[in-house]
Design a protein around this motif. Structure first.
Motif, mmCIF file in Angstrom:
data_model
loop_
_atom_site.group_PDB
_atom_site.id
_atom_site.type_symbol
_atom_site.label_atom_id
_atom_site.label_comp_id
_atom_site.label_asym_id
_atom_site.label_seq_id
_atom_site.Cartn_x
_atom_site.Cartn_y
_atom_site.Cartn_z
ATOM 1 N N LEU A 146 -1.583 6.108 6.028
ATOM 2 C CA LEU A 146 -0.030 6.199 5.689
ATOM 3 C C LEU A 146 0.522 7.529 6.038
ATOM 4 C CD1 LEU A 146 1.980 5.224 2.374
ATOM 5 C CD2 LEU A 146 2.971 6.826 4.125
ATOM 6 N N ASP A 147 1.409 7.750 7.227
ATOM 7 C CA ASP A 147 1.803 8.740 7.964
ATOM 8 C C ASP A 147 3.092 9.213 7.476
ATOM 9 O OD1 ASP A 147 2.609 10.872 9.598
ATOM 10 O OD2 ASP A 147 1.939 9.855 11.499
ATOM 11 N N PHE A 148 3.175 10.161 6.617
ATOM 12 C CA PHE A 148 4.641 10.559 5.924
ATOM 13 C C PHE A 148 5.359 11.051 6.997
ATOM 14 C CE2 PHE A 148 2.185 14.404 4.526
ATOM 15 C CZ PHE A 148 3.263 15.262 4.684
ATOM 16 N N SER A 149 5.141 11.519 8.302
ATOM 17 C CA SER A 149 6.070 11.867 9.084
ATOM 18 C C SER A 149 6.666 10.803 9.644
ATOM 19 C CB SER A 149 4.960 12.846 10.205
ATOM 20 O OG SER A 149 4.489 12.020 11.129
ATOM 21 N N GLN A 150 5.979 9.629 9.733
ATOM 22 C CA GLN A 150 6.599 8.423 10.066
ATOM 23 C C GLN A 150 7.641 7.619 9.107
ATOM 24 O OE1 GLN A 150 6.545 7.484 13.444
ATOM 25 N NE2 GLN A 150 5.393 9.575 13.730
ATOM 26 N N HIS A 151 6.932 7.769 7.910
ATOM 27 C CA HIS A 151 7.522 6.945 6.704
ATOM 28 C C HIS A 151 8.017 8.224 5.720
ATOM 29 C CE1 HIS A 151 6.233 3.195 7.982
ATOM 30 N NE2 HIS A 151 4.935 3.865 8.171
ATOM 31 N N LYS A 152 9.344 8.670 5.826
ATOM 32 C CA LYS A 152 9.909 9.883 5.045
ATOM 33 C C LYS A 152 9.799 9.507 3.501
ATOM 34 C CE LYS A 152 10.736 12.232 8.766
ATOM 35 N NZ LYS A 152 9.796 13.334 9.129
ATOM 36 N N ASP A 153 10.099 8.113 3.342
ATOM 37 C CA ASP A 153 10.108 7.657 1.905
ATOM 38 C C ASP A 153 8.765 7.105 1.545
ATOM 39 O OD1 ASP A 153 10.720 6.577 -0.416
ATOM 40 O OD2 ASP A 153 12.745 5.905 0.079
ATOM 41 N N VAL A 154 7.870 7.914 1.176
ATOM 42 C CA VAL A 154 6.637 7.280 0.687
ATOM 43 C C VAL A 154 6.445 6.417 -0.399
ATOM 44 C CG1 VAL A 154 4.496 8.038 -0.217
ATOM 45 C CG2 VAL A 154 5.445 9.604 1.589
ATOM 46 N N VAL A 155 7.668 6.391 -1.235
ATOM 47 C CA VAL A 155 7.495 5.403 -2.258
ATOM 48 C C VAL A 155 8.016 3.967 -1.829
ATOM 49 C CG1 VAL A 155 8.685 4.793 -4.505
ATOM 50 C CG2 VAL A 155 8.109 7.263 -4.225
ATOM 51 N N LYS A 156 9.018 4.189 -1.012
ATOM 52 C CA LYS A 156 9.516 2.891 -0.349
ATOM 53 C C LYS A 156 8.366 2.195 0.478
ATOM 54 C CE LYS A 156 12.988 1.124 2.656
ATOM 55 N NZ LYS A 156 14.128 1.315 3.649
ATOM 56 N N ARG A 157 7.742 3.010 1.235
ATOM 57 C CA ARG A 157 6.483 2.307 1.831
ATOM 58 C C ARG A 157 5.318 1.937 0.957
ATOM 59 N NH1 ARG A 157 5.459 -0.403 5.978
ATOM 60 N NH2 ARG A 157 3.554 -0.102 7.204
ATOM 61 N N GLU B 256 6.423 -1.627 -0.042
ATOM 62 C CA GLU B 256 6.241 -2.473 1.025
ATOM 63 C C GLU B 256 5.056 -3.038 0.863
ATOM 64 O OE1 GLU B 256 10.018 -0.570 3.688
ATOM 65 O OE2 GLU B 256 8.024 -0.188 4.241
ATOM 66 N N ILE B 257 3.877 -2.037 1.483
ATOM 67 C CA ILE B 257 2.444 -2.438 1.696
ATOM 68 C C ILE B 257 1.843 -2.643 0.549
ATOM 69 C CG2 ILE B 257 2.611 -1.129 3.677
ATOM 70 C CD1 ILE B 257 1.034 1.187 2.396
ATOM 71 N N ALA B 258 2.247 -2.348 -0.859
ATOM 72 C CA ALA B 258 1.440 -2.504 -2.087
ATOM 73 C C ALA B 258 2.463 -3.126 -3.047
ATOM 74 C CB ALA B 258 0.560 -1.337 -2.493
ATOM 75 N N PRO B 259 3.060 -4.181 -2.938
ATOM 76 C CA PRO B 259 3.950 -4.842 -3.843
ATOM 77 C C PRO B 259 3.422 -4.875 -5.202
ATOM 78 C CG PRO B 259 3.934 -6.206 -1.858
ATOM 79 C CD PRO B 259 2.832 -5.162 -1.866
ATOM 80 N N MET C 223 6.263 7.263 -9.193
ATOM 81 C CA MET C 223 7.023 6.123 -8.689
ATOM 82 C C MET C 223 6.480 5.213 -8.206
ATOM 83 S SD MET C 223 10.315 6.802 -9.464
ATOM 84 C CE MET C 223 11.370 6.053 -8.187
ATOM 85 N N SER C 224 5.163 5.506 -7.714
ATOM 86 C CA SER C 224 4.405 4.408 -6.680
ATOM 87 C C SER C 224 3.571 3.372 -7.618
ATOM 88 C CB SER C 224 3.604 5.126 -5.515
ATOM 89 O OG SER C 224 4.738 5.776 -4.598
ATOM 90 N N VAL C 225 2.833 4.201 -8.690
ATOM 91 C CA VAL C 225 2.027 3.430 -9.334
ATOM 92 C C VAL C 225 2.742 2.119 -10.373
ATOM 93 C CG1 VAL C 225 0.374 5.074 -9.560
ATOM 94 C CG2 VAL C 225 2.052 4.918 -11.370
ATOM 95 N N LYS C 226 1.925 1.149 -10.592
ATOM 96 C CA LYS C 226 2.715 0.038 -11.304
ATOM 97 C C LYS C 226 2.918 0.721 -12.987
ATOM 98 C CE LYS C 226 -0.687 -2.750 -10.706
ATOM 99 N NZ LYS C 226 -1.625 -3.713 -10.836
ATOM 100 N N LYS C 227 3.354 -0.116 -13.715
ATOM 101 C CA LYS C 227 3.853 0.144 -15.116
ATOM 102 C C LYS C 227 2.249 0.472 -15.719
ATOM 103 C CE LYS C 227 6.630 -3.038 -15.095
ATOM 104 N NZ LYS C 227 7.788 -4.098 -15.522
#
Length: 437
Positions: free
Chosen positions: A264-275, A278-281, A322-326
């Protein structure tokens, strides 16, 4: 910052310890090459006195392999307090036993050994549990005690905040409490596979084990330096179904991908949480911080850090929460040292996230398991991360190149006059000046 912190620590005095950083030197006056700190972005190769047996549990090593660690860059930039001009750096090293004190019986002269980056006494309540980094009896820093309520063990080559012990980026090192802080290396294990037990391998393995990666977990790893690369691979060994690595350095993303890690390249995906959403619903099961506190991404943190309104940055920790599940788990193995602003404590509480400070890794707890259960049987080969080999004379330039990530540098084997030749399949000797060509 250094002058103020040193003055504060001097005024507070020292905590009582079992070992002491001051070393006797050889009566002959012989010197060795060593890498020393003299200021922010000012490290120099110096001729330093060769240490001698000072306390009865001491061992003197001839260094056969040393390296630079990402955490050394915090020293390079003067971000760790109580550095003093002339401090010899380096906490990850191995060597051959040259001298032993009268109380040393677990190693013998001529034996190949690797040193733990921490100096443990072997006898306190933490050491008896193999929690060597938590040893209560080897770090005299009253300042760390005041900041944290307790203090870590003494560390090699990592400022007077961790005891002021001379480090391993040198030709010789005095190892206090040599009975417990050295691990003998079997003859069939080359130096390139043994050296990194000193820190990187034990630290990465501890992050995975302490945070509790389970079979089937989806794991995110922030930072794909040597620690992050090893963490990602250890997570896969422990059964993670997916491991996603966050970085922006092309060579690091490529190395991770070659090891079966999703980049996951954060220079391409500035919003890491959003990415990640998308890839780990549904969220990650585990998030692991293997990054750095000294490179803020946002203007706000850059300003606050420049004005000394915070020492560390909360951006990665907030992204993980923000990225981990509850009920997800977040592990911090990145070397945070002080205070941060804008921490998302609300999300931590409301989501029931388990935020785990992994602490400085207790090397003694893990190094035998990694060596005998993973490296020797061929389940894990640490040489994948070694990109370069240089001579000790190149150390000052290595710091500059490592800081700027020149030539795709990842992990480096630094040789001394006592080193063995490179092992088959490992990098041969190069010069830092040639990396960019």
């Amino acid at each position: 910052m250094q002058a103020a912190s040193n003055a504060m620590q001097n005024a507070m005095g020292a905590m009582p310890t079992e070992v002491h950083p001051e070393s006797k030197t050889r009566p002959s006056g012989e010197t060795m090459k060593a890498l020393a700190w003299f200021g922010s972005q000012d490290v120099r190769l110096i001729d330093a006195p060769i240490p001698d047996i000072t306390e009865p549990d001491d061992v003197i090593l001839k260094v056969t392999g040393t390296t630079i660690c990402g955490s050394d860059l915090h020293l390079y930039h003067g971000e760790i307090v109580t550095l003093q001009k002339g401090d010899i750096l380096g906490h990850e090293f191995m060597g051959v036993v040259e001298k032993i004190g009268p109380n040393v019986h677990n190693v013998k002269i001529g034996q190949r050994v690797v040193a733990s980056f921490q100096i443990a006494c072997g006898e306190c309540e933490y050491c008896k549990q193999k929690l060597s980094s938590f040893c209560d009896r080897t770090n005299p820093s009253t300042l760390q005690n005041a900041m944290y309520g307790h203090r870590d063990a003494g560390f090699f080559g990592y400022s007077h905040f961790t005891g002021g012990f001379a480090g391993g980026q040198a030709e010789y090192v005095r190892v206090p409490k040599g009975n417990v802080n050295l691990l003998p290396i079997p003859d069939n294990v080359p130096d390139e596979k043994a050296l990194y037990l000193s820190d990187v391998l034990s630290t990465a393995y501890h992050c995975v084990m302490d945070t509790g990666v389970q079979p089937g977990d989806i794991v995110g790893v922030w930072g794909l330096g040597p620690i992050g690369q090893c963490v990602a691979r250890f997570a896969k060994l422990k059964g993670a179904s997916r491991v996603i690595g966050v970085d922006r350095v092309p060579e690091r993303l490529k190395m991770a991908q070659e090891g079966g890690i999703e980049p996951l390249d954060f220079s391409q995906h500035k919003d890491v949480v959003k990415r990640f959403q998308e890839i780990a619903p549904g969220g990650l099961d585990v998030a692991l911080d293997c990054g750095t506190f000294h490179q803020p991404k946002t203007i706000l943190h850059k300003v606050e850090k420049a004005l000394m309104l915070e020492t560390d940055v909360s951006e990665i920790v907030n992204e993980m929460i923000m990225s981990v599940k509850k009920g997800g788990r977040c592990g911090l193995i990145a070397a945070y040292a002080g205070y941060t602003n804008h921490f998302n404590i609300g999300a931590l509480m409301e989501k029931g996230v388990r935020l785990i400070g992994n602490g400085q890794a207790p090397v003694h707890k893990w190094w035998k398991e990694i060596l005998y259960d993973l490296i020797i049987p061929g389940k894990f080969d640490p040489t994948f991360m070694i990109t370069h080999r240089v001579a000790i004379e190149d150390f000052p330039k290595l710091y500059q190149a490592f800081d700027k990530r020149v030539g795709g540098v990842e992990k480096v084997f630094v040789q001394t006059k006592f080193s063995n030749p490179p092992s088959p399949g490992c990098p041969t000797l190069s010069k830092v000046d040639d990396w960019a060509h």
